[in-house]
Design a protein around this motif. Structure first.
Motif, PDB file in Angstrom:
ATOM      1  N   ARG A  62     -16.696  13.442  -2.177  1.00 19.34           N
ATOM      2  CA  ARG A  62     -16.561  13.578  -1.355  1.00 19.34           C
ATOM      3  C   ARG A  62     -14.895  14.115  -0.647  1.00 19.34           C
ATOM      4  N   GLU A  63     -15.092  15.392   0.044  1.00 20.01           N
ATOM      5  CA  GLU A  63     -13.703  15.612   0.089  1.00 20.01           C
ATOM      6  C   GLU A  63     -12.465  14.372   0.718  1.00 20.01           C
ATOM      7  N   ALA A  64     -13.172  13.644   1.103  1.00 25.13           N
ATOM      8  CA  ALA A  64     -12.824  12.462   1.690  1.00 25.13           C
ATOM      9  C   ALA A  64     -11.342  11.879   0.831  1.00 25.13           C
ATOM     10  N   ALA A  65     -12.782  11.817  -0.837  1.00 27.19           N
ATOM     11  CA  ALA A  65     -11.964  10.584  -1.627  1.00 27.19           C
ATOM     12  C   ALA A  65     -10.770  11.335  -1.753  1.00 27.19           C
ATOM     13  N   ALA A  66      -9.658  12.782  -1.636  1.00 29.09           N
ATOM     14  CA  ALA A  66      -8.271  12.579  -2.583  1.00 29.09           C
ATOM     15  C   ALA A  66      -8.129  12.312  -1.118  1.00 29.09           C
ATOM     16  N   TRP A  67      -7.866  12.429  -0.187  1.00 37.49           N
ATOM     17  CA  TRP A  67      -6.878  12.062   0.630  1.00 37.49           C
ATOM     18  C   TRP A  67      -7.117  10.141   1.440  1.00 37.49           C
ATOM     19  N   ALA A  68      -7.868  10.337   0.803  1.00 40.09           N
ATOM     20  CA  ALA A  68      -8.344   8.216   0.732  1.00 40.09           C
ATOM     21  C   ALA A  68      -7.181   7.143  -0.416  1.00 40.09           C
ATOM     22  N   LYS A  69      -7.538   8.432  -1.865  1.00 38.82           N
ATOM     23  CA  LYS A  69      -6.732   8.325  -3.195  1.00 38.82           C
ATOM     24  C   LYS A  69      -4.721   8.072  -2.279  1.00 38.82           C
ATOM     25  N   ARG A  70      -4.765   8.809  -1.990  1.00 41.54           N
ATOM     26  CA  ARG A  70      -3.159   9.034  -1.546  1.00 41.54           C
ATOM     27  C   ARG A  70      -3.211   8.029  -0.367  1.00 41.54           C
ATOM     28  N   ARG A  71      -3.821   7.549   0.287  1.00 39.50           N
ATOM     29  CA  ARG A  71      -3.477   6.670   0.840  1.00 39.50           C
ATOM     30  C   ARG A  71      -3.535   5.076   0.265  1.00 39.50           C
ATOM     31  N   ARG A  72      -4.309   4.785  -0.853  1.00 40.36           N
ATOM     32  CA  ARG A  72      -4.432   3.885  -1.194  1.00 40.36           C
ATOM     33  C   ARG A  72      -2.750   3.504  -2.485  1.00 40.36           C
ATOM     34  N   ASP A  73      -1.936   4.212  -2.542  1.00 42.09           N
ATOM     35  CA  ASP A  73      -1.102   4.823  -3.339  1.00 42.09           C
ATOM     36  C   ASP A  73      -0.078   4.372  -2.659  1.00 42.09           C
ATOM     37  N   ALA A  74      -0.261   4.784  -1.118  1.00 43.02           N
ATOM     38  CA  ALA A  74       0.440   3.742  -0.110  1.00 43.02           C
ATOM     39  C   ALA A  74       1.103   2.834   0.090  1.00 43.02           C
ATOM     40  N   VAL A  75      -0.292   2.104  -0.046  1.00 45.89           N
ATOM     41  CA  VAL A  75      -0.851   0.807   0.398  1.00 45.89           C
ATOM     42  C   VAL A  75       0.050  -0.163  -1.176  1.00 45.89           C
ATOM     43  N   SER A  76      -0.376   0.914  -2.522  1.00 44.52           N
ATOM     44  CA  SER A  76      -0.042  -0.539  -3.834  1.00 44.52           C
ATOM     45  C   SER A  76       1.516  -0.285  -3.834  1.00 44.52           C
ATOM     46  N   ALA A  77       1.959   0.879  -3.599  1.00 48.67           N
ATOM     47  CA  ALA A  77       4.117   0.954  -3.637  1.00 48.67           C
ATOM     48  C   ALA A  77       4.300   0.083  -2.777  1.00 48.67           C
ATOM     49  N   ALA A  78       3.460  -0.534  -1.340  1.00 51.59           N
ATOM     50  CA  ALA A  78       4.215  -1.245  -0.769  1.00 51.59           C
ATOM     51  C   ALA A  78       4.470  -2.549  -0.537  1.00 51.59           C
ATOM     52  N   PHE A  79       3.117  -2.958  -2.180  1.00 54.50           N
ATOM     53  CA  PHE A  79       3.000  -4.060  -2.189  1.00 54.50           C
ATOM     54  C   PHE A  79       2.824  -4.818  -3.675  1.00 54.50           C
ATOM     55  N   PRO A  80       3.695  -3.996  -4.988  1.00 51.56           N
ATOM     56  CA  PRO A  80       3.807  -4.181  -5.490  1.00 51.56           C
ATOM     57  C   PRO A  80       3.799  -5.846  -6.378  1.00 51.56           C
ATOM     58  N   GLY A  81       3.259  -6.255  -7.139  1.00 54.99           N
ATOM     59  CA  GLY A  81       2.577  -7.590  -7.495  1.00 54.99           C
ATOM     60  C   GLY A  81       1.647  -8.396  -7.184  1.00 54.99           C
ATOM     61  N   ASP A  82       1.501  -7.608  -5.692  1.00 54.54           N
ATOM     62  CA  ASP A  82       0.500  -8.512  -5.229  1.00 54.54           C
ATOM     63  C   ASP A  82      -0.681  -8.138  -4.865  1.00 54.54           C
ATOM     64  N   ARG A  83      -2.262  -8.883  -5.208  1.00 51.56           N
ATOM     65  CA  ARG A  83      -3.147  -8.977  -4.954  1.00 51.56           C
ATOM     66  C   ARG A  83      -4.097  -9.001  -4.283  1.00 51.56           C
ATOM     67  N   LEU A  84      -4.690  -7.378  -3.429  1.00 50.50           N
ATOM     68  CA  LEU A  84      -4.827  -7.061  -1.835  1.00 50.50           C
ATOM     69  C   LEU A  84      -6.129  -7.005  -1.870  1.00 50.50           C
ATOM     70  N   VAL A  85      -6.500  -7.911  -0.892  1.00 45.79           N
ATOM     71  CA  VAL A  85      -8.208  -7.952  -0.794  1.00 45.79           C
ATOM     72  C   VAL A  85      -8.319  -7.162   1.009  1.00 45.79           C
ATOM     73  N   LEU A  86      -8.867  -6.187   0.547  1.00 49.12           N
ATOM     74  CA  LEU A  86      -9.425  -5.493   1.986  1.00 49.12           C
ATOM     75  C   LEU A  86     -11.035  -5.585   2.638  1.00 49.12           C
ATOM     76  N   PRO A  87     -11.794  -6.932   2.869  1.00 54.94           N
ATOM     77  CA  PRO A  87     -12.781  -6.429   3.085  1.00 54.94           C
ATOM     78  C   PRO A  87     -13.499  -5.430   4.037  1.00 54.94           C
ATOM     79  N   ALA A  88     -14.451  -5.065   4.332  1.00 52.45           N
ATOM     80  CA  ALA A  88     -15.361  -4.244   5.036  1.00 52.45           C
ATOM     81  C   ALA A  88     -16.193  -4.623   5.877  1.00 52.45           C
ATOM     82  N   GLY A  89     -16.518  -5.836   5.568  1.00 48.89           N
ATOM     83  CA  GLY A  89     -16.800  -6.915   6.861  1.00 48.89           C
ATOM     84  C   GLY A  89     -18.636  -7.264   7.038  1.00 48.89           C
TER      85      GLY A  89
END
Length: 482
Positions: A61-88
């Motif tokens: 889907r078209e959204a996938a590439a954009w979401a990947k860029r956002r995940r990269d930004a999150v990863s860069a902001a929290f190096p070394g941390d395990r991040l858990v984001l539930p959908a609910g």
């Protein structure tokens, strides 16, 4: 809901989480006061006679590439941390009925999974050298040989239809996937909504929209415009019904569900004095010629991005002189706010521009005990706020009040940037029992709300195609009355 009779002993499922088919059949007793056990014949044959289910691999889907860029930004902001984001999870509405599921907005933002996201899914960032390995865990489809397939009305495919397969979702979202049972929380996890820094970061990440998000917001606005047009076209039926406000809500809902996912928030259909109640959602009143009706509604599209539009209509098709005076003052305030919005301007300046108009006009009408300048004094003023107690603007996106966990210096005191999307929505509300205003004002409530995109060249009104001047609103109603 169940599609069988309450005493049907053959096809009514047992309570899913407490009883297996085997123990239910052996016990010969009901688990609840309405669900009956499966007979042995059903249990022996239910897993047989099914065609093979090919696992299709959808295009990305078209959204996938954009979401990947956002995940990269999150990863860069929290190096070394395990991040858990539930959908609910699903939430109970009543007894065994759940509310429609909607994934957490941050989860949707970082996966691209919108209305089709699975309850209980979890997005996990596992740290590694140089970044994170990101995995989407969710409950994959159950085999037909399992009790879950037919016995669980919340997640069983016999009840709710096919669930996605791991491979299909991985291809669709360009994400590694695994079964939910493989996910295990660990000490030290930074969990969305429990971790303030993570929650703040993913909220602030949405302050500036990318091109794909802007397209989704324009789509939401366009569908919302059709919903408003449907309402105007159906005014005669709305007026005729004793609960016309509810007919307005229903007409808009039909458009939201047919052309989108749902409404982004509860529709406000506030006619007459109800328009002076800012969050009127009971929508059980009549719609009477001679009154105004304030309609605040927005369609949420399948990506979960939502519009947020308000228009105030003269039910008879024509504004009275006093209604027009109030309406055009609100439009003047909205136009002043729009003119104040520029890249590099503080977000709160948009509100200040609108309030300057509100203070000036209400002072001119003799409604204030002080001058407009005195009313606008930051410490001693505010008298005009009696008639417009709410703010003029908020950010808009996956949430109707988007980015709500952002820091104040990034939000109200932040600078406007290209890519920000926000509302401009001044109003005037003279409640029916407000003795500070002349009688002819009482019971009049007006709000005009548009969705604004900031660009490098200045603001663009995404909802400008929905009539907004008094003359254009009257012409709009007249076109449908022919």
């Amino acid at each position: 809901m169940d599609t069988t009779g309450e005493n049907d002993a053959v096809t009514t499922a047992p309570e899913p989480s407490t009883t297996t088919p085997e123990t239910t059949a052996a016990a010969g007793t009901t688990v609840t006061n309405r669900r009956q056990p499966f007979p042995r014949g059903f249990l022996d044959t239910i897993s047989q006679g099914w065609a093979e289910r090919p696992e299709s691999v959808p295009p990305r889907r078209e959204a996938a590439a954009w979401a990947k860029r956002r995940r990269d930004a999150v990863s860069a902001a929290f190096p070394g941390d395990r991040l858990v984001l539930p959908a609910g999870a699903l939430r109970q509405r009543s007894n065994d009925t759940d509310y429609p599921f909607r994934a957490h907005s941050a989860f949707a933002h970082l996966t691209g999974w919108g209305a089709d996201a699975e309850p209980d899914a979890v997005l996990v960032f596992d740290p590694r050298e140089g970044g994170h390995d990101v995995t989407l865990y969710f409950r994959e489809r159950a085999g037909r040989e399992t009790a879950e397939f037919y016995a669980d009305p919340s997640i069983g495919e016999f009840w709710i239809g096919p669930r996605p397969a791991l491979g299909g979702v991985a291809a669709d979202l360009d994400l590694a996937t695994d079964h939910l049972s493989a996910f295990a929380p660990a000490d030290g996890d930074r969990v969305l909504d429990d971790d303030a820094d993570l929650t703040r970061f993913v909220s602030e990440l949405r302050l500036v929209k990318d091109d794909w998000e802007i397209g989704q917001l324009q789509l939401a606005v366009d569908v919302t415009a059709r919903g408003f047009d449907d309402i105007v076209a159906d005014l005669a039926r709305i007026i005729a019904h004793p609960r016309g406000e509810r007919v307005v809500e229903g007409v808009f809902h039909a458009r939201a569900r047919s052309d989108g996912n749902a409404e982004g928030y509860d529709t406000i259909a506030a006619s007459g004095p109800h328009a002076c109640y800012l969050h009127w959602t009971r929508n059980d009143g009549s719609v009477v010629p001679g009154d105004l009706i304030l309609i605040d509604a927005g369609v949420e599209v399948d990506s979960l991005y939502t519009a947020d539009i308000t228009r105030t209509l003269p039910v008879s098709g024509r504004f009275t002189d006093i209604q027009r005076r109030v309406y055009e003052t609100v439009r003047e305030a909205a136009d002043a706010a729009f003119a104040a919005a520029r890249p590099g301007v503080r977000f709160r300046a948009v509100h200040e521009a609108a309030m300057a108009v509100i203070a000036q006009r209400t002072a001119e009408w003799g409604l204030l005990p002080v001058t407009a300048e005195e009313a606008l004094d930051a410490d001693r003023g505010g008298q005009h706020r009696r008639y417009m107690v709410h703010g003029t603007s908020h950010h808009l996106g996956l949430d109707v009040h988007d980015c709500a966990q952002a820091r104040r210096d990034m939000y109200y005191d932040g600078l406007l940037e290209p890519g920000m999307v926000f509302t401009i929505e001044p109003g005037l509300y003279f409640q029916v029992d407000d003795l500070t205003v002349p009688e002819e004002y009482r019971g009049i409530g007006v709000r005009i709300e548009d969705d604004i995109l900031m660009t490098t060249d200045g603001p663009v009104n995404l909802s400008a195609g929905i009539p907004r001047t008094a003359d254009d609103v009257e012409a709009w109603i007249a076109r449908h009355a022919r």
